[in-house]
Design a protein around this motif. Structure first.
Motif, PDB file in Angstrom:
ATOM      1  N   ALA A 431     -10.939   7.289 -54.229  1.00 39.56           N
ATOM      2  CA  ALA A 431      -9.777   7.308 -53.330  1.00 39.56           C
ATOM      3  C   ALA A 431     -10.217   7.135 -51.878  1.00 39.56           C
ATOM      4  N   ALA A 432     -11.357   7.737 -51.503  1.00 39.02           N
ATOM      5  CA  ALA A 432     -11.866   7.588 -50.144  1.00 39.02           C
ATOM      6  C   ALA A 432     -12.269   6.135 -49.867  1.00 39.02           C
ATOM      7  N   GLU A 433     -12.885   5.483 -50.850  1.00 34.20           N
ATOM      8  CA  GLU A 433     -13.253   4.074 -50.683  1.00 34.20           C
ATOM      9  C   GLU A 433     -12.019   3.203 -50.539  1.00 34.20           C
ATOM     10  N   LEU A 434     -10.976   3.483 -51.322  1.00 31.07           N
ATOM     11  CA  LEU A 434      -9.736   2.709 -51.216  1.00 31.07           C
ATOM     12  C   LEU A 434      -9.058   2.941 -49.874  1.00 31.07           C
ATOM     13  N   LYS A 435      -9.144   4.147 -49.372  1.00 30.02           N
ATOM     14  CA  LYS A 435      -8.553   4.442 -48.059  1.00 30.02           C
ATOM     15  C   LYS A 435      -9.240   3.632 -46.970  1.00 30.02           C
ATOM     16  N   TRP A 436     -10.586   3.555 -47.059  1.00 28.62           N
ATOM     17  CA  TRP A 436     -11.328   2.751 -46.087  1.00 28.62           C
ATOM     18  C   TRP A 436     -10.990   1.268 -46.233  1.00 28.62           C
ATOM     19  N   LEU A 437     -10.918   0.778 -47.472  1.00 27.91           N
ATOM     20  CA  LEU A 437     -10.574  -0.623 -47.694  1.00 27.91           C
ATOM     21  C   LEU A 437      -9.171  -0.943 -47.185  1.00 27.91           C
ATOM     22  N   HIS A 438      -8.263   0.009 -47.339  1.00 25.54           N
ATOM     23  CA  HIS A 438      -6.903  -0.217 -46.844  1.00 25.54           C
ATOM     24  C   HIS A 438      -6.900  -0.420 -45.332  1.00 25.54           C
ATOM     25  N   SER A 439      -7.656   0.392 -44.622  1.00 25.73           N
ATOM     26  CA  SER A 439      -7.731   0.227 -43.169  1.00 25.73           C
ATOM     27  C   SER A 439      -8.394  -1.101 -42.812  1.00 25.73           C
ATOM     28  N   LEU A 440      -9.404  -1.527 -43.606  1.00 31.54           N
ATOM     29  CA  LEU A 440     -10.048  -2.818 -43.354  1.00 31.54           C
ATOM     30  C   LEU A 440      -9.070  -3.958 -43.569  1.00 31.54           C
ATOM     31  N   PHE A 441      -8.281  -3.897 -44.629  1.00 32.21           N
ATOM     32  CA  PHE A 441      -7.309  -4.951 -44.905  1.00 32.21           C
ATOM     33  C   PHE A 441      -6.244  -5.018 -43.800  1.00 32.21           C
ATOM     34  N   CYS A 442      -5.852  -3.877 -43.288  1.00 30.49           N
ATOM     35  CA  CYS A 442      -4.859  -3.874 -42.203  1.00 30.49           C
ATOM     36  C   CYS A 442      -5.396  -4.603 -40.978  1.00 30.49           C
ATOM     37  N   GLU A 443      -6.678  -4.374 -40.658  1.00 33.09           N
ATOM     38  CA  GLU A 443      -7.276  -5.049 -39.506  1.00 33.09           C
ATOM     39  C   GLU A 443      -7.468  -6.538 -39.764  1.00 33.09           C
ATOM     40  N   LEU A 444      -7.760  -6.894 -41.011  1.00 32.27           N
ATOM     41  CA  LEU A 444      -7.927  -8.308 -41.343  1.00 32.27           C
ATOM     42  C   LEU A 444      -6.590  -9.036 -41.425  1.00 32.27           C
ATOM     43  N   GLY A 445      -5.501  -8.304 -41.464  1.00 27.72           N
ATOM     44  CA  GLY A 445      -4.185  -8.918 -41.579  1.00 27.72           C
ATOM     45  C   GLY A 445      -3.827  -9.316 -42.990  1.00 27.72           C
ATOM     46  N   VAL A 446      -4.457  -8.662 -43.973  1.00 28.35           N
ATOM     47  CA  VAL A 446      -4.190  -8.955 -45.384  1.00 28.35           C
ATOM     48  C   VAL A 446      -3.292  -7.866 -45.945  1.00 28.35           C
ATOM     49  N   SER A 447      -2.186  -8.254 -46.504  1.00 25.15           N
ATOM     50  CA  SER A 447      -1.252  -7.290 -47.075  1.00 25.15           C
ATOM     51  C   SER A 447      -1.498  -7.152 -48.566  1.00 25.15           C
ATOM     52  N   ILE A 448      -1.500  -5.904 -49.033  1.00 24.34           N
ATOM     53  CA  ILE A 448      -1.665  -5.612 -50.456  1.00 24.34           C
ATOM     54  C   ILE A 448      -0.285  -5.555 -51.093  1.00 24.34           C
ATOM     55  N   SER A 449      -0.146  -6.260 -52.214  1.00 24.53           N
ATOM     56  CA  SER A 449       1.176  -6.410 -52.824  1.00 24.53           C
ATOM     57  C   SER A 449       1.762  -5.103 -53.338  1.00 24.53           C
ATOM     58  N   SER A 450       0.903  -4.181 -53.764  1.00 22.15           N
ATOM     59  CA  SER A 450       1.386  -2.900 -54.301  1.00 22.15           C
ATOM     60  C   SER A 450       0.333  -1.834 -54.031  1.00 22.15           C
ATOM     61  N   PRO A 451       0.694  -0.543 -54.116  1.00 26.82           N
ATOM     62  CA  PRO A 451      -0.309   0.502 -53.898  1.00 26.82           C
ATOM     63  C   PRO A 451      -1.488   0.353 -54.856  1.00 26.82           C
ATOM     64  N   PRO A 452      -2.705   0.569 -54.380  1.00 24.95           N
ATOM     65  CA  PRO A 452      -3.885   0.438 -55.255  1.00 24.95           C
ATOM     66  C   PRO A 452      -3.796   1.377 -56.453  1.00 24.95           C
ATOM     67  N   THR A 453      -4.317   0.914 -57.571  1.00 28.67           N
ATOM     68  CA  THR A 453      -4.319   1.704 -58.802  1.00 28.67           C
ATOM     69  C   THR A 453      -5.732   2.122 -59.141  1.00 28.67           C
ATOM     70  N   ILE A 454      -5.907   3.409 -59.453  1.00 24.20           N
ATOM     71  CA  ILE A 454      -7.195   3.917 -59.919  1.00 24.20           C
ATOM     72  C   ILE A 454      -7.075   4.210 -61.410  1.00 24.20           C
ATOM     73  N   TRP A 455      -7.954   3.613 -62.180  1.00 24.34           N
ATOM     74  CA  TRP A 455      -7.955   3.826 -63.625  1.00 24.34           C
ATOM     75  C   TRP A 455      -9.026   4.850 -63.968  1.00 24.34           C
TER      76      TRP A 455
END
Length: 560
Positions: A431-455
């Protein structure tokens, strides 16, 4: 097709001259024309850059020594690109607080590189690579540093003077920091914004294009939605730095980027071959998995391995190899835990891993041209897997669409009292890695289609992420509990259960049987290089030698 050529032994030896080796000292290099030319070019660049001024020597000053370092720069196929001589300061002569202060300099994270490449490849952007010639020489020093004159280049009129450094030089403790400060300041002046998620990533957005710049010391990757904008940036940077345009990205930090019809493959086959040669394992018998499923290493079994340096250097090299090979991540992590006192059993495990690499030398990490922008992660833990301290190993792997962009494998810091706790700690790290990736995607201007899923394949950990029913029994993981629960509650992530046989992160937590290992490896996108792109490593070396021999033979005939 040209006829095959096999020289006689004496002719073969004649074709290999001493310039192919890397000298270890100035007295050896000065006798070889190629290295003399390389030293002259380096010295001229130092003078042109006004790196130092000569001043009289004083006993009150701390004097730093220097030496020449010689390297042969090779292409991805192993052929010689150029001879490189570098004047390096002996930074171990420096004294803290006198001639250096802060030394830390950031470099781009491997996850950021894979993420940006995945985005660029999917969007069809141009990806270029540049090199800054004598990059560290551009950094400006804020301290007074005095260095002896370079060996073989003493000023004839001032032989006893010393160099007062005005610019940074390789080997100084503060040189990487000074260079990064210089380059980042220039990029900010050109309108780039520094990323908060990764300080070595710079982003430029305007109405007509988006551009990303990734910095690893003096090796720089540039990708942009508009190809001509990269040319404009290089023109602007060339006024301040000696910029060398290396063209389309194909070889970066020892990683070969091979273009395929479906995307690219990140391969380190040349690096693997170097490791095998260094350990005399190039003729070893291949095996199909990096570690036997029955292996259970401990620090207290087996006689001590005599060559600790060989063990540490080999495992350290394998750690760098895991940048593109998640299939060896667990084995490397396990072997790294015995660096302090390796035994013969540990070295045998290293040799087993090298035999696996011999079997899969033509494999690499595949990045597909996939337009899918959903983020999915798999997390797993091997409860109490360590025989020495009964700590668990947690792992995760994160996919952007079809592309694997991040993975991790690490022994947990504390002992888990249940399998649910071990799995939940792995879930929190994911979850911490996904949180960091989410902030990276926001700065890159890439939108994620849906909330990340952890299996996750542990029902208890899955329930615990969304229901407080087990809270009374898990007070010792309260921080992880609240961290994940908050992200699930605000719908930043979604935690779902899957069957253990479908758990991809299982390969990163424990040894896997030889029958199941290839399936999981394939699902992690570690795939063989297509046949049309193979043969560069092993086949090109003899071909280069034959070409050189033919040129030498022709030159000798002309002289006669």
């Amino acid at each position: 097709m040209a006829p095959s050529f096999t020289p006689y032994p004496e002719l073969f030896l004649a074709a290999v001259d001493s310039s192919i080796t890397e000298p270890t000292c100035y007295s050896t290099a000065v006798k070889i024309p190629e290295w003399r030319t390389a030293m002259n070019l380096e010295f001229d660049a130092l003078l042109k850059n006004h790196t130092w001024s000569l001043v009289p020597q004083s006993q009150a000053r701390n004097l730093v020594g220097c030496k020449w370092v010689f390297r042969i720069k090779r292409k991805a196929d192993g052929s010689i690109e150029r001879y490189k001589a570098r004047l390096v300061a002996k930074g171990f002569h420096q004294q803290p607080g006198i001639d250096y202060g802060e030394t830390f300099s950031p470099v781009i994270k491997p996850t950021t590189v894979r993420t940006v490449l995945s985005i660029a490849i999917s969007a069809g952007w141009s990806v270029r690579q540049i090199d800054i010639h004598n990059a560290f020489l551009h950094g400006t020093l804020s301290e007074d540093v005095f260095m002896s004159q370079p060996p073989g280049f003493n000023h004839p009129q001032f032989p006893s003077h010393v160099c007062k450094l005005q610019k940074a030089i390789y080997g100084l403790k503060q040189a990487p920091r000074a260079w990064f400060s210089k380059l980042s300041s220039r990029l900010l002046q050109l309108g780039f914004c520094g990323s908060l998620s990764d300080t070595s990533l710079f982003i430029l957005k305007n109405a007509s294009f988006t551009m990303y710049v990734l910095i690893y010391v003096d090796d720089i990757i540039i990708t942009c939605s508009k190809a001509t904008a990269i040319d404009d940036l290089l023109h602007q940077l060339s006024s301040d730095f000696a910029v060398k345009d290396l063209g389309k990205l194909n070889f970066f930090l020892g990683i070969e980027v091979l273009e395929t019809p479906t995307g690219v493959i990140l391969s380190q086959q040349r690096y693997i071959l170097d490791i095998l040669k260094r350990t005399n394992m190039q003729d070893a018998k291949p095996v199909s998995s990096p570690m036997a499923s029955s292996t259970s290493l401990t620090a207290h079994e087996g006689p001590s391995f005599s060559d600790h340096t060989l063990y540490r250097s080999t495992v350290g090299a394998l750690q760098y190899l895991s940048l593109t090979r998640p299939d060896i991540a667990f084995a490397v992590n396990k072997l790294s835990q015995f660096m302090h006192a390796p035994t013969l059993l540990h070295w045998q495990a290293v040799k087993r891993l090298l035999r696996y690499l011999k079997h899969t030398i033509q494999f690499g990490l595949h990045l597909f041209r996939s337009s899918c922008s959903d983020l999915q992660a798999y997390c797993d833990a091997d409860w109490a897997g360590s025989r020495d301290d009964r700590r668990s190993t947690g792992s995760y792997c994160v996919f952007l669409g079809k592309n694997l962009i991040s993975w991790g494998c690490k022994k947990q810091a504390t002992v888990a009292r249940s399998s649910t706790e071990a799995e939940y700690k792995a879930l929190a790290n994911t979850a911490a890695e996904l949180k960091w990736l989410h902030s990276l995607f926001c700065e890159l201007g890439v939108s994620i289609s849906s909330p990340p899923t952890i299996w996750c394949d542990n029902i208890g950990a899955t329930y615990l992420s969304s229901n407080p029913v087990f809270h009374a029994r898990t007070k010792h993981v309260e921080i992880d509990f609240h961290f994940v629960r908050d992200m699930v509650a605000n719908k930043s992530i979604s935690v779902r259960f899957l069957c253990s046989k479908d758990q991809l992160a299982d390969l990163l937590t424990k040894p896997i049987s030889s029958s199941r290992f290839p399936l999981l490896r394939t699902k992690l996108n570690v795939l063989p290089i297509p046949l049309g792109l193979r043969g560069r490593v092993e086949d090109n070396a003899p071909r280069q030698l034959e070409q050189k021999y033919d040129k030498d033979k022709l030159k000798y005939a002309e002289e006669l």
